[in-house]
Each structure stands twice: as C-alpha cells, then as structure tokens.
Design an enzyme around this catalytic site. Structure first.
Site, PDB file in Angstrom:
ATOM      1  N   LYS A 108     -28.463   2.812  -9.178  1.00 36.82           N
ATOM      2  CA  LYS A 108     -28.508   3.932  -8.237  1.00 36.82           C
ATOM      3  C   LYS A 108     -27.364   4.900  -8.519  1.00 36.82           C
ATOM      4  O   LYS A 108     -26.213   4.499  -8.626  1.00 36.82           O
ATOM      5  CB  LYS A 108     -28.422   3.399  -6.807  1.00 36.82           C
ATOM      6  N   THR A 141     -24.374   7.169   6.623  1.00 37.05           N
ATOM      7  CA  THR A 141     -24.855   6.514   5.400  1.00 37.05           C
ATOM      8  C   THR A 141     -24.629   5.008   5.408  1.00 37.05           C
ATOM      9  O   THR A 141     -24.794   4.348   4.379  1.00 37.05           O
ATOM     10  CB  THR A 141     -24.142   7.111   4.171  1.00 37.05           C
ATOM     11  N   GLY A 150     -25.331   1.394   5.456  1.00 41.29           N
ATOM     12  CA  GLY A 150     -26.507   0.562   5.244  1.00 41.29           C
ATOM     13  C   GLY A 150     -27.563   1.143   4.332  1.00 41.29           C
ATOM     14  O   GLY A 150     -28.698   0.651   4.300  1.00 41.29           O
ATOM     15  N   THR A 151     -27.218   2.161   3.533  1.00 40.63           N
ATOM     16  CA  THR A 151     -28.222   2.771   2.663  1.00 40.63           C
ATOM     17  C   THR A 151     -28.739   1.793   1.597  1.00 40.63           C
ATOM     18  O   THR A 151     -29.936   1.744   1.328  1.00 40.63           O
ATOM     19  CB  THR A 151     -27.673   4.029   1.969  1.00 40.63           C
ATOM     20  N   GLY A 152     -27.830   1.027   0.984  1.00 33.14           N
ATOM     21  CA  GLY A 152     -28.259   0.084  -0.050  1.00 33.14           C
ATOM     22  C   GLY A 152     -29.142  -1.018   0.509  1.00 33.14           C
ATOM     23  O   GLY A 152     -30.148  -1.398  -0.105  1.00 33.14           O
ATOM     24  N   CYS A 153     -28.790  -1.537   1.673  1.00 29.86           N
ATOM     25  CA  CYS A 153     -29.596  -2.568   2.331  1.00 29.86           C
ATOM     26  C   CYS A 153     -30.982  -2.021   2.659  1.00 29.86           C
ATOM     27  O   CYS A 153     -32.004  -2.688   2.449  1.00 29.86           O
ATOM     28  CB  CYS A 153     -28.915  -3.036   3.616  1.00 29.86           C
TER      29      CYS A 153
END
Length: 272
Positions: free
Chosen positions: A174, A209, A211-214
C-alpha cells in the site's frame, strides 16, 4: 442456508476504531457474518498505542478451534500478532485447513509503537507467511519484511517481489505513505509482468484515518468470501475504504486521528 462467514484473528482496540472492532464493523457492513479470535488487548485511543498485552497462545488456539469446530469459515483475516507462540499457534491452525487467508502485518502503530516482538519476526516469515493467500503491508511494514528502502513505486514492486519469495501467494503493498496527492497500491500475484496490478487513487485529506489498514484488509477478505477474484476484491475493498473515509470526514471522535464511518451504506447479511 448459512451466512457467509469471515473469521478475524486480531487484537482488541478499546477505542473501537481499529483492530478487531474495525474488522467486525467492516465485515458486518459488507453483509458477512463476523467471527473473532482475540490475540491481544491493547491500551490505545485515537492519540496512539500505550501498551499491548498478548493473550496466552493456548487461549488463541482454543478460540480458533472452537470457532472452526462449529462454524463453516469462508475466509480468514489476520491482524496484529505479537509474539512467536501466538504466531506458531495460528500457523499450525492454518496448516491443517484450506482457508483463504488475508494477513495485514501490523508491525508498528501509526505513532511508531512496535507491536511485534523482534524475535517473532523470523517465525512470522518462516511459519505464517507461507500459509497466507495475501499479505497487505503498508510501506513501513513492507520495508521491514523485505529489507528494501521504499521511495517510489519501483521500490514498492521490488519489495513486493522479495516478500512474495517468502512463500505467500500474493502481496499488496500500500502506497499511502508516499508523498503527493496521487497514491498507488501494487498487487503482485506472481513473478510475471501479467501478475502485477496497480490501483491508482487520489489521497483523501481527512484527520480520521484510525484503522484504515484493518478496514481495507477486512473488506478485501469479505469480498473474497463473497466470491470475488483477488484483483477484483482488492478493487472493491479499496472503494469501500475510500467511501468510509469520505463519510467520516469532518466528524470528531476523540482528540487524535478518529475512526472511519464503516456504516455509510450497510448491506444485509448474506446467505449461501
């Protein structure tokens, strides 16, 4: 008939924006049934992570076995795993089952707090990565896993190839940490030119932002469980993340980086 079921194996975020709480929200919003296995209790809020308390590996193992004995799992998402015994338990669990597994390797928090013990990284590489259908590292995590400094998309591709060589079946690096307003994520499903997929999007300017990866990894897992191919699941997952970010703009939750709005357009729970 039964619900489409996604199992999240991750740490708990007491502030509700990341970790297993974000996973459950995402999976539910996308019409899947969310089962969960807790790997750790974190002390955190929107301002950052203060501490991490891993659960005993035996507890993680027993949770996984209890769910698998009773529910039919369509896909698995793995989030924060913090020590070698937990990683080993998860790898052992996956090695005896043929489950599509998406691993979001949460190695450091957004404020730089290390979340994986250094001695556990080698076990993660050797035991867990080969069990995974997809790895979704951000740039700092991709640098740790590949050993390659990343400054541009060419470096991202090189890092993805290095991680893919560890034995996982696909890597999504990412690019959100790159400078500029245009972001590129790179999906690598093999070592041929035709195995490279690039996803371009404009950066969304928002303070929320957390928790974006989760959220992205759980969304991808949910779309895979619903029947999408991997490249399509990544595209749909990124679209969901974008809409959740936009829907959460301008909302104040906490004093730091607030959460997304996962329920901007929830879907009914699906059956198969």
């Amino acid at each position: 008939m039964r619900y489409i079921t996604v199992l999240s194996i991750a740490g708990s975020d007491c502030s509700g924006g990341a970790g297993i709480q974000a996973d459950i929200k995402t999976i539910s919003a996308l019409g899947c049934y969310a089962a969960s296995v807790i790997t750790a209790v974190t002390v955190q809020n929107t301002c950052g992570v203060r501490n991490v308390y891993p659960l005993p590996a035996e507890s993680v193992q027993e949770q996984m076995e209890a769910v698998a004995e009773d529910l039919q799992i369509d896909a698995v998402k793995i989030g924060m795993v913090t020590d070698r015994n937990i990683i080993t338990a998860i790898a052992d669990f996956l090695s005896t089952r043929h489950l599509t597994t998406v691993f979001d390797p949460v190695l450091v928090s957004s404020n730089g707090h290390p979340l994986v013990h250094p001695e556990a990284l080698e076990v993660l590489r050797k035991r867990l990565l080969p069990q995974c259908s997809l790895i979704t590292p951000n740039l700092p995590e991709a640098q740790i896993l590949s050993g390659i400094p990343i400054h541009d998309t060419n470096d991202m591709e090189r890092a993805a190839r290095r991680i893919l060589a560890e034995g996982c079946r696909a890597v999504l690096v990412k690019g959100g940490h790159l400078q500029g307003n245009n972001m590129t994520d790179i999906l690598l499903t093999g070592f041929e030119t035709s195995d490279i997929y690039r996803y371009n999007s404009s950066k969304i300017h928002t303070h929320n932002t957390h928790g974006t990866g989760c959220t992205l990894s759980s969304a991808i897992t949910s779309f895979i469980a619903r029947g999408s191919s991997l490249p399509e699941a990544v595209k749909l997952g990124k679209n969901f993340l974008t809409e959740a970010l936009v829907a959460g703009q301008g909302i104040t939750t906490g004093k730091g980086h607030g959460p997304l709005n996962h329920f901007f357009r929830p879907e009914k729970t699906m059956v198969k």
